[in-house]
Write a protein that holds these residues in place. Structure first.
Motif, PDB file in Angstrom:
ATOM      1  N   PHE A   1      45.402  34.113  50.237  1.00 46.63           N
ATOM      2  CA  PHE A   1      44.551  34.056  49.520  1.00 46.63           C
ATOM      3  C   PHE A   1      44.771  34.000  48.489  1.00 46.63           C
ATOM      4  O   PHE A   1      45.862  34.038  47.571  1.00 46.63           O
TER       5      PHE A   1
ATOM      6  N   PRO B   1      32.143  36.606  45.234  1.00 45.52           N
ATOM      7  CA  PRO B   1      32.517  38.446  45.114  1.00 45.52           C
ATOM      8  C   PRO B   1      31.701  38.892  44.406  1.00 45.52           C
ATOM      9  O   PRO B   1      30.920  40.360  44.583  1.00 45.52           O
TER      10      PRO B   1
ATOM     11  N   ASN C   1      27.793  42.520  42.147  1.00 41.70           N
ATOM     12  CA  ASN C   1      29.063  43.490  41.708  1.00 41.70           C
ATOM     13  C   ASN C   1      29.915  42.592  40.648  1.00 41.70           C
ATOM     14  O   ASN C   1      31.083  41.650  41.241  1.00 41.70           O
TER      15      ASN C   1
ATOM     16  N   LEU D   1      42.989  46.513  37.864  1.00 43.89           N
ATOM     17  CA  LEU D   1      44.566  46.828  39.998  1.00 43.89           C
ATOM     18  C   LEU D   1      45.610  45.665  39.365  1.00 43.89           C
ATOM     19  O   LEU D   1      46.830  46.825  39.430  1.00 43.89           O
TER      20      LEU D   1
ATOM     21  N   LEU E   1      47.904  44.952  49.159  1.00 43.18           N
ATOM     22  CA  LEU E   1      46.633  44.231  48.394  1.00 43.18           C
ATOM     23  C   LEU E   1      46.061  44.062  48.098  1.00 43.18           C
ATOM     24  O   LEU E   1      44.548  43.583  47.720  1.00 43.18           O
ATOM     25  N   MET E   2      45.968  43.039  49.819  1.00 45.22           N
ATOM     26  CA  MET E   2      44.537  42.116  49.812  1.00 45.22           C
ATOM     27  C   MET E   2      43.369  42.976  50.495  1.00 45.22           C
ATOM     28  O   MET E   2      42.198  43.166  50.064  1.00 45.22           O
TER      29      MET E   2
ATOM     30  N   LEU F   1      38.885  51.995  43.340  1.00 41.92           N
ATOM     31  CA  LEU F   1      39.988  51.546  43.688  1.00 41.92           C
ATOM     32  C   LEU F   1      41.197  52.487  43.706  1.00 41.92           C
ATOM     33  O   LEU F   1      40.684  53.789  43.691  1.00 41.92           O
TER      34      LEU F   1
ATOM     35  N   LEU G   1      36.323  34.180  45.824  1.00 44.29           N
ATOM     36  CA  LEU G   1      37.224  34.716  46.967  1.00 44.29           C
ATOM     37  C   LEU G   1      38.005  33.755  48.178  1.00 44.29           C
ATOM     38  O   LEU G   1      36.940  33.814  48.637  1.00 44.29           O
TER      39      LEU G   1
ATOM     40  N   ALA H   1      37.474  46.099  45.055  1.00 46.74           N
ATOM     41  CA  ALA H   1      37.057  45.589  44.888  1.00 46.74           C
ATOM     42  C   ALA H   1      35.469  45.021  44.613  1.00 46.74           C
ATOM     43  O   ALA H   1      35.119  44.926  44.302  1.00 46.74           O
ATOM     44  N   LEU H   2      36.024  43.821  45.494  1.00 48.04           N
ATOM     45  CA  LEU H   2      35.191  43.057  46.944  1.00 48.04           C
ATOM     46  C   LEU H   2      33.790  44.001  46.328  1.00 48.04           C
ATOM     47  O   LEU H   2      32.527  43.095  46.071  1.00 48.04           O
ATOM     48  N   THR H   3      33.779  44.603  47.124  1.00 52.03           N
ATOM     49  CA  THR H   3      32.532  45.527  47.697  1.00 52.03           C
ATOM     50  C   THR H   3      32.135  46.582  46.627  1.00 52.03           C
ATOM     51  O   THR H   3      30.899  46.612  46.288  1.00 52.03           O
ATOM     52  N   GLY H   4      32.885  46.355  45.022  1.00 47.35           N
ATOM     53  CA  GLY H   4      32.180  47.115  43.923  1.00 47.35           C
ATOM     54  C   GLY H   4      32.313  48.579  44.500  1.00 47.35           C
ATOM     55  O   GLY H   4      31.789  49.271  43.316  1.00 47.35           O
TER      56      GLY H   4
ATOM     57  N   GLN I   1      52.209  33.446  52.811  1.00 48.69           N
ATOM     58  CA  GLN I   1      53.061  34.077  53.243  1.00 48.69           C
ATOM     59  C   GLN I   1      52.986  33.862  54.522  1.00 48.69           C
ATOM     60  O   GLN I   1      52.181  33.994  55.349  1.00 48.69           O
TER      61      GLN I   1
ATOM     62  N   ARG J   1      38.442  43.574  38.124  1.00 48.66           N
ATOM     63  CA  ARG J   1      38.317  45.210  38.385  1.00 48.66           C
ATOM     64  C   ARG J   1      40.025  44.527  38.622  1.00 48.66           C
ATOM     65  O   ARG J   1      40.839  44.652  39.194  1.00 48.66           O
TER      66      ARG J   1
ATOM     67  N   ILE K   1      50.073  42.346  52.043  1.00 56.43           N
ATOM     68  CA  ILE K   1      48.408  42.552  52.471  1.00 56.43           C
ATOM     69  C   ILE K   1      48.214  43.492  52.120  1.00 56.43           C
ATOM     70  O   ILE K   1      46.512  44.253  51.983  1.00 56.43           O
TER      71      ILE K   1
ATOM     72  N   PHE L   1      34.170  40.865  38.991  1.00 60.37           N
ATOM     73  CA  PHE L   1      34.770  41.371  39.979  1.00 60.37           C
ATOM     74  C   PHE L   1      36.642  40.975  39.693  1.00 60.37           C
ATOM     75  O   PHE L   1      37.134  42.034  39.155  1.00 60.37           O
TER      76      PHE L   1
ATOM     77  N   LEU M   1      35.263  46.724  53.835  1.00 59.95           N
ATOM     78  CA  LEU M   1      34.667  45.190  53.764  1.00 59.95           C
ATOM     79  C   LEU M   1      34.672  45.581  55.296  1.00 59.95           C
ATOM     80  O   LEU M   1      35.918  45.357  56.501  1.00 59.95           O
TER      81      LEU M   1
ATOM     82  N   GLU N   1      43.597  46.165  49.792  1.00 59.92           N
ATOM     83  CA  GLU N   1      42.923  46.402  47.820  1.00 59.92           C
ATOM     84  C   GLU N   1      41.400  46.143  47.447  1.00 59.92           C
ATOM     85  O   GLU N   1      40.540  45.950  47.052  1.00 59.92           O
ATOM     86  N   LEU N   2      41.820  44.979  47.318  1.00 60.58           N
ATOM     87  CA  LEU N   2      40.513  43.676  46.962  1.00 60.58           C
ATOM     88  C   LEU N   2      40.005  43.445  47.016  1.00 60.58           C
ATOM     89  O   LEU N   2      38.166  43.625  46.531  1.00 60.58           O
ATOM     90  N   MET N   3      39.849  43.629  49.060  1.00 59.47           N
ATOM     91  CA  MET N   3      38.843  43.358  49.447  1.00 59.47           C
ATOM     92  C   MET N   3      37.806  44.517  50.014  1.00 59.47           C
ATOM     93  O   MET N   3      36.665  44.826  49.722  1.00 59.47           O
TER      94      MET N   3
END
Lengths: 345, 345
Positions: free
Chosen positions: B168, B280, B285, B295, A240-241, A254, B140, A248-251, B182, B291, A238, B288, A274, A243-245
């Motif tokens: 995801f 993404p 952006n 990570l 990780l999700m 990290l 994503l 990374a997704l926002t630009g 999960q 990035r 979770i 992605f 996000l 962190e990605l959202m």
């Protein structure tokens, strides 16, 4: 000493005004100061004290060193009818979100959904203030923020994630909204700092020391150590999700990319956020809030005593009747910050 | 006995074809049989055996009793440029999702985002097959499914939630996608059933018996007992979020509303699914997936040995070279189901 530890009560509006003065006197624009003061006073009022006035020195250190720009004007771009990108321009996330308020409303009105991806932002507060207002208007909102790397992935030994909180809010028919706000670390960072201030040991499993060994010493966890993710490998996924959202997704950055450099004492994380806002009744699904009420009833019947957010509402009610409890010495300290711009890091 | 327990290998395509025949011979339309067979064979191939051929008797019992409609044709409604609602009409969720594939593509192409809310659907498989294909196309995807109430909320004693999984997937530059799938219960239900088949005790903390007392007996957990949510109250809040998103927001059933009535032996949950697909790179952006790769590198450096989904890819690679390992007796059993429509619940 006894006098100094006296608890007094202050009206929400009075605390809000005092905090606004502090922010303005420390390099924050008037409009952003309004937003941060309401947010911070709201956290104190709701008993979320790890995000209340306790955070003021951290805000000011970040401002003083130039790590965050209190005068930043966010750049909001509607990149599609439902998708909004925000460059917070190294300012505070809450101000960036406020700058996008109209665009969010427009997206939700037109398409039933808004995705808001904010980068180059500093989020140093709780997340529930970002989502609760949407739920009060009948909308579902969920948001993710990353932060400073102080959480080790499950099975790892070096911090990679921030405390990476998740918050979501939905309306409940006939009740205050259901609002969840929780870090994906075992404990929120502010809570660890409260433990450190009180020299109170952490529960076992909360974190590790500098060498990656388990530690219950909040000082060790804060000074070179790290927190664990909640819930083993699943909680780590979770985190990780998030962190990605949020990163990374926002630009955005990290969590492990934060480098304070010469900004000694700065505390706010430069990261991303996000936010997803959905109109649950779009497309003929009327009665969503009644369905949520039914679910909440069932949870209480099943023995869950407290629904998420209940404690905040209780504190809020108490504060509306009695004022916000605050130590007199803390109030005096805040007054010096407002009057004299006297903060020394 | 020795002969019967012999492990043999079967090519993916051969297993897929056999499963398709089974589904068709048991009341599933040709197009839906294609989808379910590919999905189920894919789970078996990837080592997700709790969602592989092990599930076939459950599928057939639900079909035989009329609990699920194998011939359902989903009704897809684009209620906004980004928002798709699906009434699965009591059919399988995967078929409903496939029916909306073009609309999802259109929404993502036009607006960078698709929200897909499916109701009246049965999701009896793993979730990763629903999201991985999007990540392979650079998108994503995140999805939530609720199910049969067999999970107690934290602090409660009666089941309210399904195992309410979250999945995801995101692209990683130069690698297979990162795919998390999960349950929000301590253990997935299929895993508990595998423990019960093997008479293997569950790890402490996995679930409770009928009276709400902790139990490590998989039979007690399955027969009137329930699972716990992972990660204490925080995991319980994630399960709540899934229930709200997949059950309430979609207009579907809540997990505790499943009532099999006369459909004795039926196993598929009648519930809902929410899927969110985001481009993404929409809005400038770019990069992605690079990035995400950065990570992932950092996670490995921090000591996380396995990234989510790695084991599935290893199984998939092995199966592509050697075939899918399967017990000869299981294959013979499947053949009887395909040839003679001989299933007896």
């Amino acid at each position: 000493m006894t006098a100094e530890r006296t608890e007094i009560h202050i009206a929400f509006e009075a605390l809000e005004l005092l905090l606004k003065e502090i922010f303005i006197h420390n390099g924050v624009s008037c409009s952003t100061a309004d937003i941060l003061a309401a947010n911070c006073a709201g956290c104190e009022r709701d008993g979320a004290i790890s995000h209340g006035i306790f955070r003021i020195p951290g805000y000011l250190a970040s401002l003083k060193t130039g790590w965050v720009d209190g005068h930043a004007v966010a750049e909001v771009s509607s990149v599609s009818p439902s998708f909004i990108r925000i460059d917070a321009r190294n300012g505070f996330a809450q101000a960036a979100l406020a700058a996008a308020a109209k665009d969010i409303d427009t997206a939700v009105a037109r398409t039933g959904i808004a995705v808001v991806a904010t980068r180059n932002s500093h989020h140093f507060s709780a997340l529930w203030p970002d989502v609760e207002p949407f739920a009060r208007r009948g909308l579902l909102a969920i948001t993710f923020v990353n932060g400073l790397a102080n959480v080790v992935p499950h099975g790892g030994h070096t911090p990679v994630y921030g405390t990476n909180p998740v918050a979501f809010a939905t309306p409940i028919a006939g009740a205050d909204p259901l609002v969840v706000d929780q870090a994906t670390s075992v404990m929120a960072n502010g809570e660890v700092r409260l433990h450190a201030l009180a020299n109170r040991p952490l529960p076992p499993g909360t974190g590790v020391d500098r060498a990656g060994n388990p530690s219950t010493d909040p000082h060790q966890v804060l000074e070179g150590g790290a927190l664990n993710t909640f819930g083993g490998y699943k909680g780590s996924s979770i985190a990780l999700m998030v962190e990605l959202m949020a990163g990374a997704l926002t630009g955005g950055q990290l969590s492990f990319e934060n480098d304070f450099g010469d900004c000694i004492g700065a505390q706010t994380p430069k990261a991303g956020q996000l936010l997803i806002v959905i109109d649950p009744d779009r497309g003929g699904n009327f009665g969503f809030s009644r369905r949520v009420a039914l679910l909440c009833d069932r949870l209480r019947e099943a023995g869950q005593e407290r629904l998420p957010g209940k404690r905040r509402y209780e504190s809020r009610l108490n504060a509306s009747q009695l004022g916000i409890p605050i130590l007199e010495e803390d109030l005096r300290y805040l007054e010096t910050l407002a009057d004299h711009n006297a903060f020394v890091s």
